[in-house]
Motif scaffolding. Structure first.
Motif, PDB file in Angstrom:
ATOM      1  N   TRP A 172       0.834  -1.211   0.000  1.00 56.96           N
ATOM      2  CA  TRP A 172       0.000   0.000   0.000  1.00 56.96           C
ATOM      3  C   TRP A 172       0.868   1.261   0.000  1.00 56.96           C
ATOM      4  O   TRP A 172       0.676   2.163  -0.809  1.00 56.96           O
ATOM      5  N   ILE A 173       1.859   1.341   0.912  1.00 57.04           N
ATOM      6  CA  ILE A 173       2.663   2.564   0.985  1.00 57.04           C
ATOM      7  C   ILE A 173       3.608   2.673  -0.216  1.00 57.04           C
ATOM      8  O   ILE A 173       3.947   3.791  -0.644  1.00 57.04           O
ATOM      9  N   CYS A 174       4.029   1.534  -0.763  1.00 58.30           N
ATOM     10  CA  CYS A 174       4.862   1.584  -1.978  1.00 58.30           C
ATOM     11  C   CYS A 174       4.043   2.073  -3.172  1.00 58.30           C
ATOM     12  O   CYS A 174       4.539   2.842  -4.011  1.00 58.30           O
ATOM     13  N   VAL A 190      14.571  10.257   3.765  1.00 56.35           N
ATOM     14  CA  VAL A 190      15.998  10.506   4.020  1.00 56.35           C
ATOM     15  C   VAL A 190      16.836   9.261   3.718  1.00 56.35           C
ATOM     16  O   VAL A 190      18.064   9.294   3.851  1.00 56.35           O
ATOM     17  N   LEU A 191      16.179   8.180   3.319  1.00 56.15           N
ATOM     18  CA  LEU A 191      16.885   6.945   2.985  1.00 56.15           C
ATOM     19  C   LEU A 191      16.918   6.738   1.475  1.00 56.15           C
ATOM     20  O   LEU A 191      15.988   7.128   0.779  1.00 56.15           O
ATOM     21  N   ASP A 192      17.993   6.130   0.989  1.00 50.90           N
ATOM     22  CA  ASP A 192      18.029   5.757  -0.419  1.00 50.90           C
ATOM     23  C   ASP A 192      17.297   4.426  -0.598  1.00 50.90           C
ATOM     24  O   ASP A 192      16.775   3.863   0.366  1.00 50.90           O
ATOM     25  N   MET A 193      17.254   3.916  -1.818  1.00 50.61           N
ATOM     26  CA  MET A 193      16.505   2.696  -2.091  1.00 50.61           C
ATOM     27  C   MET A 193      17.007   1.521  -1.255  1.00 50.61           C
ATOM     28  O   MET A 193      16.212   0.743  -0.701  1.00 50.61           O
ATOM     29  N   LYS A 194      18.322   1.380  -1.157  1.00 50.16           N
ATOM     30  CA  LYS A 194      18.886   0.289  -0.367  1.00 50.16           C
ATOM     31  C   LYS A 194      18.514   0.438   1.103  1.00 50.16           C
ATOM     32  O   LYS A 194      18.159  -0.533   1.773  1.00 50.16           O
ATOM     33  N   GLY A 195      18.607   1.670   1.605  1.00 52.50           N
ATOM     34  CA  GLY A 195      18.275   1.927   3.004  1.00 52.50           C
ATOM     35  C   GLY A 195      16.821   1.637   3.301  1.00 52.50           C
ATOM     36  O   GLY A 195      16.486   1.077   4.354  1.00 52.50           O
ATOM     37  N   ARG A 196      15.927   2.035   2.380  1.00 49.43           N
ATOM     38  CA  ARG A 196      14.502   1.755   2.571  1.00 49.43           C
ATOM     39  C   ARG A 196      14.237   0.252   2.602  1.00 49.43           C
ATOM     40  O   ARG A 196      13.441  -0.223   3.416  1.00 49.43           O
ATOM     41  N   THR A 197      14.882  -0.467   1.688  1.00 51.57           N
ATOM     42  CA  THR A 197      14.680  -1.913   1.617  1.00 51.57           C
ATOM     43  C   THR A 197      15.104  -2.588   2.918  1.00 51.57           C
ATOM     44  O   THR A 197      14.384  -3.426   3.472  1.00 51.57           O
ATOM     45  N   ILE A 198      16.273  -2.208   3.421  1.00 51.84           N
ATOM     46  CA  ILE A 198      16.778  -2.791   4.669  1.00 51.84           C
ATOM     47  C   ILE A 198      15.882  -2.409   5.839  1.00 51.84           C
ATOM     48  O   ILE A 198      15.544  -3.238   6.688  1.00 51.84           O
ATOM     49  N   PHE A 199      15.459  -1.139   5.881  1.00 47.17           N
ATOM     50  CA  PHE A 199      14.622  -0.660   6.987  1.00 47.17           C
ATOM     51  C   PHE A 199      13.270  -1.372   7.002  1.00 47.17           C
ATOM     52  O   PHE A 199      12.797  -1.825   8.045  1.00 47.17           O
ATOM     53  N   LEU A 200      12.634  -1.485   5.832  1.00 41.66           N
ATOM     54  CA  LEU A 200      11.330  -2.142   5.746  1.00 41.66           C
ATOM     55  C   LEU A 200      11.433  -3.627   6.084  1.00 41.66           C
ATOM     56  O   LEU A 200      10.551  -4.184   6.749  1.00 41.66           O
ATOM     57  N   ALA A 201      12.513  -4.265   5.631  1.00 45.56           N
ATOM     58  CA  ALA A 201      12.702  -5.679   5.961  1.00 45.56           C
ATOM     59  C   ALA A 201      12.930  -5.853   7.452  1.00 45.56           C
ATOM     60  O   ALA A 201      12.420  -6.809   8.072  1.00 45.56           O
TER      61      ALA A 201
END
Length: 237
Positions: A172-174, A190-201
């Protein structure tokens, strides 16, 4: 059901209903970033806090209904549909999600509040409403755990509801980020794509942990001989 427990349930429903009502009619300043986001795709339903508020309110409303017309039996065959639904909802979603929302909000708030609840909101978003939305879910769920004996599922299937809820909200948020061009929460900006992926996981782990922790805490409070034993007895009758 004890009258004290019923009063507890009614009190929580009242608080949640008033919080939802106030949040609905409490408007951000015209032209502000908050107004722009609230009036965009999804409205309030893009915020996990608001979705959890509806979940908690609906659950405790179900508790009130069960207190008056349901059952409170340790024997599976004698448990009403309301009691079974109450126990499933509490153990699979209400407890883990309520604790998760409160913990992740205040953890990010402690690190840098601009990541989750910018200071600009203080001018129109009252502190008591903030606590109803971000503190009460954990307090209410833990108080329910200590006050009422519930039947927890066993095995891997008890993780299915929270996994489904997690991936649905993630999708939904994506989608909102893709369709509307902004992230629901400032921390993602404030996160890049890699940071978002790690944070969401990484956010999935505390959800699973709270599901795992629920029955352990329940057994510490109520003993290991829980309603699951009543389920086996009920089948023999």
């Amino acid at each position: 059901m004890s009258s004290k427990i019923s009063v507890f349930h009614v009190s929580l429903v009242t608080l949640y209903l008033y919080g939802i009502y106030y949040d609905t009619y409490n408007k951000p300043p015209p032209g502000s970033r908050a107004e722009l986001h609230r009036n965009s795709i999804g409205g309030r339903y893009k915020y996990l806090t608001h979705l959890d508020l509806l979940l908690q309110c609906g659950f405790f409303g179900l508790c009130v209904l069960n207190d008056f017309v349901g059952s409170e039996s340790p024997i599976y065959a004698r448990r009403s549909l309301l009691q079974r639904l109450r126990d499933w909802l509490f153990t699979s979603l209400v407890l883990p999600m309520g604790v998760f929302v409160s913990c992740i909000f205040w953890a990010l708030y402690a690190v840098d509040r601009e990541l989750i609840f910018p200071a600009s909101l203080d001018s129109w978003f009252p502190g008591w409403l903030n606590h109803i939305m971000h503190t009460l879910p954990a307090i209410g769920a833990i108080a329910e755990l200590y006050s009422v004996c519930h039947c927890f599922q066993k095995g891997i299937k008890m993780y299915y509801p929270i996994l489904v809820a997690y991936f649905l909200y993630l999708s939904w948020i994506c989608y909102i980020a893709y369709a509307a061009g902004f992230w629901v929460y400032p921390v993602f900006e404030v996160l890049d794509m890699k940071g978002r992926t790690i944070f969401l996981a990484a956010l999935l782990l505390p959800n699973l942990f709270f599901v795992h922790l629920g029955p352990r805490l329940h057994n510490m409070i109520w003993g290991s001989s829980t309603k699951m034993q009543g389920k086996r007895k009920g089948k023999k009758e």
